[in-house]
Every structure is written in structure tokens, then in C-alpha cells.
Design a protein around this motif. Structure first.
Motif, mmCIF file in Angstrom:
data_model
loop_
_atom_site.group_PDB
_atom_site.id
_atom_site.type_symbol
_atom_site.label_atom_id
_atom_site.label_comp_id
_atom_site.label_asym_id
_atom_site.label_seq_id
_atom_site.Cartn_x
_atom_site.Cartn_y
_atom_site.Cartn_z
ATOM 1 N N LEU A 323 97.591 31.894 24.116
ATOM 2 C CA LEU A 323 98.718 31.571 23.605
ATOM 3 C C LEU A 323 100.092 30.989 23.345
ATOM 4 O O LEU A 323 100.122 29.590 23.407
ATOM 5 C CB LEU A 323 98.386 31.631 21.582
ATOM 6 N N ARG A 324 100.506 31.990 24.496
ATOM 7 C CA ARG A 324 102.102 31.761 24.836
ATOM 8 C C ARG A 324 101.723 31.217 26.112
ATOM 9 O O ARG A 324 102.904 29.947 25.814
ATOM 10 C CB ARG A 324 102.227 33.080 25.569
ATOM 11 N N ARG A 325 100.977 30.328 27.268
ATOM 12 C CA ARG A 325 100.450 29.519 28.003
ATOM 13 C C ARG A 325 100.390 28.070 27.347
ATOM 14 O O ARG A 325 101.378 27.503 27.874
ATOM 15 C CB ARG A 325 99.033 30.708 28.765
ATOM 16 N N GLU A 355 111.164 26.783 17.149
ATOM 17 C CA GLU A 355 109.945 26.260 17.262
ATOM 18 C C GLU A 355 109.286 26.495 17.970
ATOM 19 O O GLU A 355 107.877 27.053 17.523
ATOM 20 C CB GLU A 355 110.562 24.938 17.800
ATOM 21 N N GLN A 356 108.793 26.756 19.829
ATOM 22 C CA GLN A 356 108.142 27.722 20.052
ATOM 23 C C GLN A 356 107.707 28.864 19.623
ATOM 24 O O GLN A 356 106.213 28.884 19.526
ATOM 25 C CB GLN A 356 108.480 26.739 21.645
ATOM 26 N N ALA A 357 108.992 29.761 19.823
ATOM 27 C CA ALA A 357 108.496 31.198 18.626
ATOM 28 C C ALA A 357 108.007 30.692 17.306
ATOM 29 O O ALA A 357 106.693 31.792 17.359
ATOM 30 C CB ALA A 357 109.641 31.863 18.794
ATOM 31 N N VAL A 358 108.679 29.632 16.869
ATOM 32 C CA VAL A 358 107.224 30.519 15.620
ATOM 33 C C VAL A 358 106.096 29.675 15.465
ATOM 34 O O VAL A 358 104.831 30.039 15.150
ATOM 35 C CB VAL A 358 107.994 29.484 14.697
ATOM 36 N N LEU A 359 106.031 28.368 16.611
ATOM 37 C CA LEU A 359 104.016 28.436 16.213
ATOM 38 C C LEU A 359 103.607 29.052 17.205
ATOM 39 O O LEU A 359 102.328 29.522 17.138
ATOM 40 C CB LEU A 359 104.831 26.557 17.994
ATOM 41 N N LEU A 360 103.727 30.207 18.255
ATOM 42 C CA LEU A 360 103.179 30.833 19.044
ATOM 43 C C LEU A 360 102.877 31.972 18.088
ATOM 44 O O LEU A 360 101.843 32.601 17.969
ATOM 45 C CB LEU A 360 104.551 31.808 19.813
ATOM 46 N N ARG A 398 104.267 43.748 21.506
ATOM 47 C CA ARG A 398 104.688 43.337 22.479
ATOM 48 C C ARG A 398 105.031 42.056 22.494
ATOM 49 O O ARG A 398 104.801 41.340 21.382
ATOM 50 C CB ARG A 398 103.066 43.109 23.373
ATOM 51 N N ALA A 399 106.419 41.447 23.715
ATOM 52 C CA ALA A 399 107.467 40.431 23.296
ATOM 53 C C ALA A 399 106.777 39.734 24.744
ATOM 54 O O ALA A 399 105.370 39.963 25.564
ATOM 55 C CB ALA A 399 108.598 40.283 24.240
ATOM 56 N N LEU A 400 106.831 38.028 23.490
ATOM 57 C CA LEU A 400 106.344 37.182 24.952
ATOM 58 C C LEU A 400 106.919 35.972 24.258
ATOM 59 O O LEU A 400 107.077 35.401 23.652
ATOM 60 C CB LEU A 400 105.363 36.834 24.423
ATOM 61 N N ASP A 401 107.542 34.744 25.438
ATOM 62 C CA ASP A 401 108.724 33.754 25.526
ATOM 63 C C ASP A 401 108.065 32.592 25.915
ATOM 64 O O ASP A 401 107.792 32.653 26.962
ATOM 65 C CB ASP A 401 109.674 34.303 26.235
ATOM 66 N N ASP A 407 105.758 36.537 30.048
ATOM 67 C CA ASP A 407 104.643 36.927 29.455
ATOM 68 C C ASP A 407 105.673 38.341 29.833
ATOM 69 O O ASP A 407 105.674 39.829 29.519
ATOM 70 C CB ASP A 407 103.398 37.515 29.683
ATOM 71 N N LEU A 408 106.433 38.884 30.131
ATOM 72 C CA LEU A 408 107.550 39.507 31.218
ATOM 73 C C LEU A 408 108.769 39.665 30.600
ATOM 74 O O LEU A 408 109.713 40.090 31.414
ATOM 75 C CB LEU A 408 107.678 39.412 32.694
ATOM 76 N N VAL A 409 108.571 39.609 29.567
ATOM 77 C CA VAL A 409 109.821 39.719 28.271
ATOM 78 C C VAL A 409 110.435 41.235 28.869
ATOM 79 O O VAL A 409 109.610 42.546 28.439
ATOM 80 C CB VAL A 409 110.009 38.998 27.271
ATOM 81 N N GLY A 410 111.454 41.686 29.470
ATOM 82 C CA GLY A 410 112.230 42.738 29.778
ATOM 83 C C GLY A 410 113.641 42.922 29.146
ATOM 84 O O GLY A 410 114.047 42.400 28.725
ATOM 85 N N PRO A 411 114.310 43.606 30.572
ATOM 86 C CA PRO A 411 115.544 44.218 30.531
ATOM 87 C C PRO A 411 116.633 42.792 30.278
ATOM 88 O O PRO A 411 117.933 43.346 29.899
ATOM 89 C CB PRO A 411 116.052 44.798 31.650
ATOM 90 N N ALA A 412 116.172 42.006 30.259
ATOM 91 C CA ALA A 412 117.076 40.876 30.964
ATOM 92 C C ALA A 412 116.998 39.767 28.965
ATOM 93 O O ALA A 412 117.661 39.227 29.155
ATOM 94 C CB ALA A 412 116.453 39.770 31.527
#
Length: 452
Positions: A323-325, A355-360, A398-401, A407-412
């Protein structure tokens, strides 16, 4: 004005009407605000209508908001028996009707008798708020009184907007002459005008771009090559709690003072396998599957699309990443939108990080995966930028951006709060998180460990 630059206008009309049910007082307010993000102009319109009975009780309320060329968000509220009922799309909120509560647009006239108040006096009162579909506590402190000019200067705070202070100057009729609202980096100032202001010039709209970036004292390098990091965050509002900043891979190590947090963030290992699809029955997760006015997860088109994208996925994490892709590939990054519902984003095929966060999140819910949005910061081009991404439950959170395409949402990424997209959200997930998001934040980089 926003940041002392012309940003729009508010036109208010107050009228009284005789009806079969008795005398009614009506307050109509139309607001137009225009801002820029670089070259992109964003124009947001809203209309509010309040109706009071002869006793000054709020009995009807309507709020309509839209971006120029976009869909309208409508909130309707009214007294029905002993309840106040609020409707926003598929969401309905019911609370006990409070006869002593005031309408939210011009509540000040109810607070004082004919005699001018004295400096130091405090009035506590309740108002209706369409943000949560209920009532909220307010406090008004009189700071100064000028009897010759007939003005009152006061400080107004409300639990509906934690971390926000309104300084208001009222005239003899307790109507606002000026209002200044401070929300961290943003300062709005309203000045009364006897006539409708002239239209804005193209160059007048204030630019939000510089306000969205937070410089740091040390560069992080490649954000995808960080194994762990520690930061000290300053300047968050006092209402922010430790658990707001706790999420996938991120925890609070120390809180030395109100609004100051030491954060540790680590890259997460791959999640454990959870079969997909799987029925979700846990009460702590079911709210993150709900359909709301913003996340229309029961829309037939959205459900069909989510089913198509996730077809053949053997586990929850695989389905979520597909879905994220899709959102990353199919939705054009566009800074010209403010905050649109999932259906509008899908229709226009464009939007910024929110908007992209809400759609995902909406597609995930439509596929049966609990999901929520996160407000926070992401390191980009030598600074942290205010940002929004998505968290899904795939055995754990788990976090997705989608906007950053990873899909590698991390320390940044630094989480400040989450948003379940419901009208009746609590302080953490509602306006409290959003006011923290725009607060006057500073970040100190304490430690960065690169990935092997």
C-alpha cells in the motif's frame, strides 16, 4: 495577519430574528486565509453559523471549511432533547446539553454585567467546540481596563486548544477590537475594521516554508544510514506528555523540565510474521479501523483498490508495504494542498505529506490493517522539517512514510504525537498534538551511531 503579514479577512454579521420558537440571535462568520509554500498558494475558506435562543443558549451550529477548488468539510450540530448532537460525515457525537455553555465565536458578551470589570478578574466558562463535538473549559483573565477608551484587555485560554493563548482587546459591547493568537511558531493577529478589507495582492500571502524547518547544531548525514540517535528537544508545550513521543523505535530517556525531552531512537528489526488478512478484535486496535470523515475506509472504491493492491500478500507487513509503495508511486507530491480527505486525494492524485499519510492510513484500514497518522519531524537537507507519516499495526506498530518513499522510518524521524483521524479524539490525538507540532521547537543532536 500571520507573522505580521496580511493573510486574509474575517467578515462577521450578528442578527436577531423572531421565530415561532421565540427570539433567536444569529452569528455568521466567513473567513478567508491565503498562505504560500514557496511558489504554491493555498487559499482556505470557512463559514461558521451559531444560533442562540432568547436565554443565550447555543442551540444550533454549523461549520463549513474548504480549500479553493477542493471538497467541503461540513460539521452540523444541534440541540435534540437533552443532548447536543454533532455530525461530521459518518461520525456522530452525542453529549449532554449544557444550558450554561456559550457559542464559540463571540462568547465574551455573556461574561460581564453592565459594569466594566477590574484588572485581575477571572471568568471561567464553557463553550461548544465542533473539533470534538462537545463542550470545553475556558478561562478569561482581565489584564487591563481603560475606562476612558472603554476597552478591556484580556488573556483567553481554552482546553480545546492546549498550548494556545489568545490576547484580546474588547470594546464596550465586549466585541473584539484586536485578537492575537500564539501557537508556537505561528502568530495570528486579527484587527477590527469598519469596512470589508480590500483583496490581497499576490505578493502579500505569507510564506510558511521557512517556519516548517528547524536547524540543528550537527549534520546527521544520510538519514537512511543511521542505526540509532539521541536528541534533546526543547520548546514543546507543557501539555505534551512522555507517551506522545513514544512509538515504533522511539522512547523518552529523560524529561528534565516541562517541554524538554531527551529522545532515543533506534532502527527497528523486521517485524514478526502475522498472517494477512486476520480479524482484528482487540479494543485497543479497533478504533484504528474506523471510517471517519477524513478516512473513508468504507468507501467502495477505496475498499476495492485496497483489496487489489494487497491481493496475494501473505502477511500484514507485506500488505502494508504494498500500500505504501502504491501511494508513493501514484500520488504526486504537491505542496499546494492544506489537509484533504482520502477520497479527494485519491481523486486528484496529488498531495503533500499529510494527504499521503491520510490516504495510506485509509487504504490500510480498508484492507483490515489498523492504521493512524503521526505528526513529527524528519531530517532533510541539513535540518528537521515538520512532517506527517503513517503507522500501521502488523503484529506491533510500524512506521511507513509514503511522501518520503520509504519503509525504513528510523532515527532521522522524530515522533511528536499520533492522530487517529476521529472527531472525538482526546488531547493527544487531536488539537493538542497539532499545537505541539507547530510549537517553537529546538533540537540538539547528542549522539548519532551509523548503521554497520
Amino acid at each position: 495577519k500571520l507573522q505580521d503579514q496580511p493573510a486574509g479577512k474575517v467578515l462577521m454579521r450578528i442578527s436577531r430574528h423572531r421565530t415561532p420558537a421565540g427570539l433567536r440571535r444569529k452569528v455568521d462568520s466567513r473567513q478567508s486565509i491565503t498562505v504560500r509554500r514557496g511558489a504554491m498558494r493555498i487559499q482556505i475558506e470557512s463559514v461558521d453559523t451559531s444560533l442562540e435562543d432568547a436565554s443565550g443558549r447555543l442551540v444550533r451550529y454549523r461549520h463549513t471549511e474548504w480549500q479553493k477548488g477542493g471538497e467541503r468539510v461540513v460539521v452540523e450540530a444541534g440541540k435534540a432533547g437533552d443532548q447536543m448532537i454533532t455530525i461530521r460525515g459518518p461520525e456522530i457525537a452525542r453529549v449532554a446539553f449544557e444550558p450554561k455553555a456559550h457559542e464559540p465565536q463571540l462568547p465574551y458578551r455573556h461574561l460581564f454585567a453592565a459594569v466594566m470589570p477590574r484588572a485581575g478578574e477571572v471568568r471561567r466558562f464553557r463553550t461548544y467546540t465542533s473539533q470534538t463535538g462537545g463542550y470545553t473549559d475556558n478561562r478569561l483573565e482581565v489584564l487591563a481596563v481603560d475606562e476612558q477608551a472603554g476597552t478591556i484587555e484580556a488573556r483567553h485560554t481554552t482546553k480545546a486548544l492546549p498550548g494556545v493563548t489568545v490576547r484580546v482587546v474588547l470594546d464596550r459591547q465586549y466585541m473584539p477590537v484586536t485578537m492575537e493568537t500564539g501557537t508556537g511558531t505561528l502568530v495570528f493577529r486579527f484587527e477590527q475594521s469598519g469596512e470589508e478589507p480590500a483583496g490581497q495582492q499576490e505578493t502579500e500571502a505569507p510564506d510558511l516554508g521557512p517556519m516548517l524547518r528547524i536547524p540543528v547544531d550537527a549534520p546527521l548525514g544520510d538519514r537512511d544510514a543511521i542505526a540509532s540517535a539521541r536528541y534533546r528537544i526543547f520548546g514543546l508545550p507543557a501539555h505534551v506528555e512522555k507517551d506522545w513521543l513514544t512509538g515504533p523505535g522511539q522512547r523518552v530517556v529523560e524529561q528534565p523540565a516541562a517541554g524538554v525531552f531527551v529522545i532515543e531512537s533506534r532502527r527497528q528489526p523486521p517485524p514478526r510474521r502475522v498472517n494477512f488478512p486476520i480479524p482484528i478484535k482487540a479494543p485497543v486496535l479497533t478504533p484504528y479501523l474506523e471510517t471517519t470523515a477524513t478516512a473513508q475506509a468504507d468507501d467502495p472504491g477505496i475498499r476495492a483498490l485496497a483489496k487489489k493492491i494487497t491481493a496475494g500478500s501473505g502477511d500484514m507487513w507485506t500488505a502494508a508495504r504494498r500500500l505504501r509503495r502504491w501511494v508513493t508511486d501514484e500520488i504526486e507530491n504537491d505542496m499546494g494542498m492544506a489537509f484533504a480527505a482520502a477520497s479527494e486525494v485519491l481523486d486528484k492524485r496529488k498531495g503533500d505529506c499529510s494527504e499521503q499519510a491520510v490516504l495510506l492510513a485509509t487504504l490500510a484500514r480498508a484492507a483490515g490493517i489498523p492504521a493512524r497518522c503521526v505528526v513529527g519531524l524528519v531530517y532533510h537537507d541539513g535540518a528537521f522539517a515538520r512532517h506527517m507519516w503513517t503507522e500501521v499495526w502488523a503484529g506491533d506498530w510500524r512506521a511507513l512514510d509514503a511522501a518520503m518513499g520509504t519503509d525504513l522510518v528510523g532515527p532521522a524521524w522524530l515522533r511528536i504525537g499520533d492522530y487517529s483521524l476521529r472527531m472525538t479524539d482526546d488531547t493527544r490525538s487531536g488539537m493538542g498534538g497539532l499545537t505541539a507540532f507547530v510549537s517553537d521547537i529546538a533540537i540538539e543532536v547528542l549522539e548519532v551511531e551509523p548503521a554497520p
